[in-house]
Design a protein around this motif. Structure first.
Motif, PDB file in Angstrom:
ATOM      1  N   ARG A 318     -15.310  18.266 -21.122  1.00  0.00           N
ATOM      2  CA  ARG A 318     -14.453  18.529 -19.955  1.00  0.00           C
ATOM      3  C   ARG A 318     -13.022  18.092 -20.226  1.00  0.00           C
ATOM      4  N   HIS A 319     -12.856  16.907 -20.824  1.00  0.00           N
ATOM      5  CA  HIS A 319     -11.515  16.439 -21.186  1.00  0.00           C
ATOM      6  C   HIS A 319     -10.854  17.402 -22.180  1.00  0.00           C
ATOM      7  N   SER A 320     -11.623  17.877 -23.131  1.00  0.00           N
ATOM      8  CA  SER A 320     -11.086  18.773 -24.160  1.00  0.00           C
ATOM      9  C   SER A 320     -10.645  20.092 -23.538  1.00  0.00           C
ATOM     10  N   TYR A 321     -11.435  20.598 -22.592  1.00  0.00           N
ATOM     11  CA  TYR A 321     -11.089  21.832 -21.877  1.00  0.00           C
ATOM     12  C   TYR A 321      -9.723  21.702 -21.206  1.00  0.00           C
ATOM     13  N   ALA A 322      -9.536  20.601 -20.471  1.00  0.00           N
ATOM     14  CA  ALA A 322      -8.273  20.397 -19.755  1.00  0.00           C
ATOM     15  C   ALA A 322      -7.102  20.262 -20.714  1.00  0.00           C
ATOM     16  N   THR A 323      -7.295  19.509 -21.783  1.00  0.00           N
ATOM     17  CA  THR A 323      -6.208  19.285 -22.750  1.00  0.00           C
ATOM     18  C   THR A 323      -5.847  20.571 -23.477  1.00  0.00           C
ATOM     19  N   HIS A 324      -6.838  21.348 -23.851  1.00  0.00           N
ATOM     20  CA  HIS A 324      -6.574  22.601 -24.557  1.00  0.00           C
ATOM     21  C   HIS A 324      -5.889  23.611 -23.640  1.00  0.00           C
ATOM     22  N   LEU A 325      -6.235  23.596 -22.342  1.00  0.00           N
ATOM     23  CA  LEU A 325      -5.519  24.449 -21.392  1.00  0.00           C
ATOM     24  C   LEU A 325      -4.042  24.064 -21.333  1.00  0.00           C
ATOM     25  N   LEU A 326      -3.784  22.762 -21.267  1.00  0.00           N
ATOM     26  CA  LEU A 326      -2.411  22.266 -21.192  1.00  0.00           C
ATOM     27  C   LEU A 326      -1.634  22.662 -22.437  1.00  0.00           C
ATOM     28  N   GLU A 327      -2.267  22.552 -23.597  1.00  0.00           N
ATOM     29  CA  GLU A 327      -1.598  22.894 -24.857  1.00  0.00           C
ATOM     30  C   GLU A 327      -1.315  24.384 -24.976  1.00  0.00           C
ATOM     31  N   ARG A 328      -2.050  25.190 -24.215  1.00  0.00           N
ATOM     32  CA  ARG A 328      -1.788  26.632 -24.209  1.00  0.00           C
ATOM     33  C   ARG A 328      -0.742  27.015 -23.169  1.00  0.00           C
ATOM     34  N   GLY A 329      -0.195  26.020 -22.460  1.00  0.00           N
ATOM     35  CA  GLY A 329       0.883  26.284 -21.525  1.00  0.00           C
ATOM     36  C   GLY A 329       0.452  26.458 -20.080  1.00  0.00           C
ATOM     37  N   THR A 330      -0.813  26.183 -19.749  1.00  0.00           N
ATOM     38  CA  THR A 330      -1.280  26.307 -18.365  1.00  0.00           C
ATOM     39  C   THR A 330      -0.626  25.237 -17.494  1.00  0.00           C
ATOM     40  N   ASP A 331      -0.162  25.631 -16.333  1.00  0.00           N
ATOM     41  CA  ASP A 331       0.506  24.706 -15.421  1.00  0.00           C
ATOM     42  C   ASP A 331      -0.468  23.627 -14.951  1.00  0.00           C
ATOM     43  N   LEU A 332       0.031  22.398 -14.833  1.00  0.00           N
ATOM     44  CA  LEU A 332      -0.813  21.280 -14.409  1.00  0.00           C
ATOM     45  C   LEU A 332      -1.436  21.505 -13.038  1.00  0.00           C
ATOM     46  N   ARG A 333      -0.748  22.218 -12.165  1.00  0.00           N
ATOM     47  CA  ARG A 333      -1.282  22.448 -10.822  1.00  0.00           C
ATOM     48  C   ARG A 333      -2.548  23.296 -10.883  1.00  0.00           C
ATOM     49  N   TYR A 334      -2.566  24.270 -11.809  1.00  0.00           N
ATOM     50  CA  TYR A 334      -3.765  25.098 -11.955  1.00  0.00           C
ATOM     51  C   TYR A 334      -4.899  24.302 -12.587  1.00  0.00           C
ATOM     52  N   ILE A 335      -4.567  23.463 -13.559  1.00  0.00           N
ATOM     53  CA  ILE A 335      -5.588  22.633 -14.196  1.00  0.00           C
ATOM     54  C   ILE A 335      -6.214  21.692 -13.172  1.00  0.00           C
ATOM     55  N   GLN A 336      -5.383  21.160 -12.275  1.00  0.00           N
ATOM     56  CA  GLN A 336      -5.878  20.285 -11.219  1.00  0.00           C
ATOM     57  C   GLN A 336      -6.909  21.013 -10.359  1.00  0.00           C
ATOM     58  N   GLU A 337      -6.618  22.263 -10.008  1.00  0.00           N
ATOM     59  CA  GLU A 337      -7.548  23.051  -9.193  1.00  0.00           C
ATOM     60  C   GLU A 337      -8.827  23.362  -9.955  1.00  0.00           C
ATOM     61  N   LEU A 338      -8.690  23.706 -11.219  1.00  0.00           N
ATOM     62  CA  LEU A 338      -9.858  24.061 -12.026  1.00  0.00           C
ATOM     63  C   LEU A 338     -10.807  22.881 -12.210  1.00  0.00           C
ATOM     64  N   LEU A 339     -10.239  21.675 -12.313  1.00  0.00           N
ATOM     65  CA  LEU A 339     -11.060  20.487 -12.520  1.00  0.00           C
ATOM     66  C   LEU A 339     -11.569  19.895 -11.212  1.00  0.00           C
ATOM     67  N   GLY A 340     -10.981  20.307 -10.092  1.00  0.00           N
ATOM     68  CA  GLY A 340     -11.395  19.770  -8.804  1.00  0.00           C
ATOM     69  C   GLY A 340     -10.857  18.389  -8.515  1.00  0.00           C
ATOM     70  N   HIS A 341      -9.674  18.064  -9.072  1.00  0.00           N
ATOM     71  CA  HIS A 341      -9.064  16.759  -8.824  1.00  0.00           C
ATOM     72  C   HIS A 341      -8.373  16.742  -7.466  1.00  0.00           C
ATOM     73  N   ASN A 342      -8.504  15.638  -6.745  1.00  0.00           N
ATOM     74  CA  ASN A 342      -7.817  15.491  -5.456  1.00  0.00           C
ATOM     75  C   ASN A 342      -6.326  15.242  -5.654  1.00  0.00           C
ATOM     76  N   SER A 343      -6.008  14.452  -6.672  1.00  0.00           N
ATOM     77  CA  SER A 343      -4.619  14.061  -6.901  1.00  0.00           C
ATOM     78  C   SER A 343      -4.105  14.616  -8.222  1.00  0.00           C
ATOM     79  N   SER A 344      -2.843  15.010  -8.220  1.00  0.00           N
ATOM     80  CA  SER A 344      -2.228  15.504  -9.449  1.00  0.00           C
ATOM     81  C   SER A 344      -2.077  14.389 -10.479  1.00  0.00           C
ATOM     82  N   LYS A 345      -2.038  13.128  -9.982  1.00  0.00           N
ATOM     83  CA  LYS A 345      -1.905  11.995 -10.900  1.00  0.00           C
ATOM     84  C   LYS A 345      -3.099  11.893 -11.836  1.00  0.00           C
ATOM     85  N   THR A 346      -4.266  12.262 -11.323  1.00  0.00           N
ATOM     86  CA  THR A 346      -5.469  12.248 -12.166  1.00  0.00           C
ATOM     87  C   THR A 346      -5.334  13.250 -13.296  1.00  0.00           C
TER      88      THR A 346
END
Length: 368
Positions: A318-346
Motif C-alpha cells: 500500500r505504501h509503495s502504491y502511494a509513493t509510485h503514484l506520487l512519483e508519476r505526478g499524481t496530485d496529493l489530493r487524489y492520492i489522499q482520496e484513493l487511500l481513504g485518508h481523513n487528513s492530507s497530513k497523513t
C-alpha cells in the motif's frame, strides 16, 4: 526419533524459547501448528513466548512425535512485569462485556473493540481485580510505569491502551481520568517502507497460484489495506466502469478506486477458475472470506520464492502504491482520496520517501 532443541532467547525485551531443528517439511509443519508458535524472519528461527508452564505444554504436545532436548533451556527469574496476571474476576468481566456492547452500539470497528477490551482487561488484572469504584488516577499512572513502560511497549500502544481505559471508566462509572496524569509520548515520525517497482513486480510474479497472485496484485494496484481486500465482495467490482468499491472501511467511509485494465484481466482469469460465491477471495474449504493468517502466509511464500530479504508486510504494498503514484505526478489530493485518508497530513508523509525530487539533488561529494 527427530529432535527439537529448545534454547532461551529474547524478542526485544520479552523472553522467548527458540525451537531449533534440522529442516524437514513434516517437522516444520508440526512445529508451526504448536499454539503460539511464530517464525522470526530476521533470526530465521521458530519461537514461542517464555512462560514457566510452556515446557510442560510442549512436552505434552510433542510426546511420541519428536524428542525435545531442553538441556540448554534455563528457568528464568522474571521481573514482576513479566509475571502472569491474575484471572479476571466475574464481576469485572460483566462490566467489560457491557463496555463491549456499548462500543458496538456506537459502531466502533471490531478491531477497536478488541483493542479497548484487551486494554481494560490487562489494566484490571494488573490491579489484581481491584473494585472499579476504588480505582483512581494513581492506579493508571502506576500501570503505565510498571507495565507498559517496563515492558518496552511502543508509544502508539501506550496511547491505545490509555484511550481504552479512559473511555471505559467514562462510560461505565462516569469517571474521567485526568489526561495529564499519564504523559503521552510524542508521536513518532516514522517513514513508510517502500519497495521499488522492480521489487514489487518480482513479488507479484513469484506465485504460480492465480488466486495468490491476484490478491497481492490487487492490494498493490489499488493501495488496499489487508482488511479491505478480505472484505471485498464480488458485487464490489464494477468491471464496466473499471472501479472497485471499498465499503465502510476505516472511518466508516466508502470510496472508489480505479481498476487498471491489467488487474481487471487478472481478476477475470481468477474468477473463471475459482468461481467465488460471495466474497471476492474465499477460503479453500468454505464460502467465507479468506483469513488474515492465510493472506500473511501468501506474502511470506512470495518473499521466499522471490529471494527478497526485506521484512516486507502487506502494508508495504500500500505504501509503495502511494509513493509510485506520487512519483508519476499524481496530485496529493487524489492520492489522499484513493487511500481513504481523513487528513492530507497523513498522505504528505509519502513526499519524504519519493525519489522523484530527492534523486535530483546534487551532492557536493561529486565535486571532490
Amino acid at each position: 526419533m527427530k529432535k527439537l532443541v529448545l534454547k532461551n532467547d529474547w524478542m526485544g525485551k520479552s523472553p522467548i524459547i527458540r525451537i531449533e531443528f534440522l529442516y524437514e517439511f513434516e517437522l516444520k509443519e508440526l512445529v508451526k501448528q504448536f499454539p503460539g508458535c511464530n517464525w522470526d524472519t530476521k533470526k530465521k528461527v521458530w519461537w514461542v513466548s517464555y512462560e514457566d508452564s510452556k515446557l510442560s505444554e510442549m512436552l505434552q504436545y510433542f510426546k511420541g512425535k519428536v524428542w525435545l532436548d531442553y538441556s540448554e533451556l534455563r528457568k528464568l527469574e522474571l521481573p514482576k512485569t513479566f509475571s502472569e496476571l491474575p484471572v479476571m474476576a466475574d464481576f469485572l468481566a460483566i462490566e467489560i462485556s457491557k463496555f463491549e456492547d456499548w462500543l458496538r452500539n456506537k459502531r466502533y470497528s471490531e478491531s477497536t473493540v478488541k483493542t479497548y477490551r484487551d486494554a481494560v482487561s490487562i489494566f484490571l488484572r494488573f490491579l489484581e481485580n481491584k473494585p472499579i469504584e476504588e480505582i483512581d488516577n494513581h492506579d493508571l499512572e502506576r500501570f503505565n510505569k510498571e507495565y507498559i513502560l517496563a515492558r518496552g511497549y511502543s508509544g502508539s500502544y501506550q496511547n491505545q491502551v490509555v484511550n481504552g481505559i479512559k473511555l471505559f471508566f467514562k462510560n461505565r462509572r462516569g469517571v474521567k481520568f485526568n489526561p495529564e496524569i499519564v504523559y503521552r509520548p510524542k508521536r513518532q515520525k516514522i517513514l513508510p517502507n517502500v519497495l521499488s517497482k522492480e521489487e514489487v513486480k518480482i513479488i507479484l510474479d513469484s506465485h504460480q497460484n492465480l488466486k495468490h497472485r491476484a490478491m497481492l496484485s490487487l492490494i498493490y494496484s489499488c493501495g488496499l489495506r489487508r482488511s479491505e481486500l478480505l472484505n471485498l465482495k464480488i458485487t464490489d467490482v464494477d468491471s464496466k466502469r473499471r472501479f472497485l468499491i471499498i465499503r465502510q472501511s476505516k472511518g466508516k467511509k466508502d470510496r472508489l478506486v480505479p481498476l487498471s485494465p491489467k488487474i481487471l484481466e487478472l481478476l477475470r482469469s481468477y474468477f473463471k477458475i475459482f468461481k467465488p460465491s460471495v466474497y471476492l477471495f474465499e477460503g479453500h474449504r468454505s464460502i467465507g472470506k479468506y483469513s488474515e493468517k492465510s493472506l500473511e502466509s501468501v506474502l511470506k511464500q512470495a518473499l521466499v520464492k522471490s529471494g527478497i530479504k526485506k521484512p516486507v508486510t502487506l502494508h508495504w504494498l500500500r505504501h509503495s502504491y502511494a509513493t509510485h503514484l506520487l512519483e508519476r505526478g499524481t496530485d496529493l489530493r487524489y492520492i489522499q482520496e484513493l487511500l481513504g485518508h481523513n487528513s492530507s497530513k497523513t498522505t504528505e508523509i509519502y513526499t519524504h520517501v519519493s525519489i522523484q525530487n530527492l534523486g535530483k539533488i546534487w551532492s557536493p561529494f561529486d565535486d571532490l
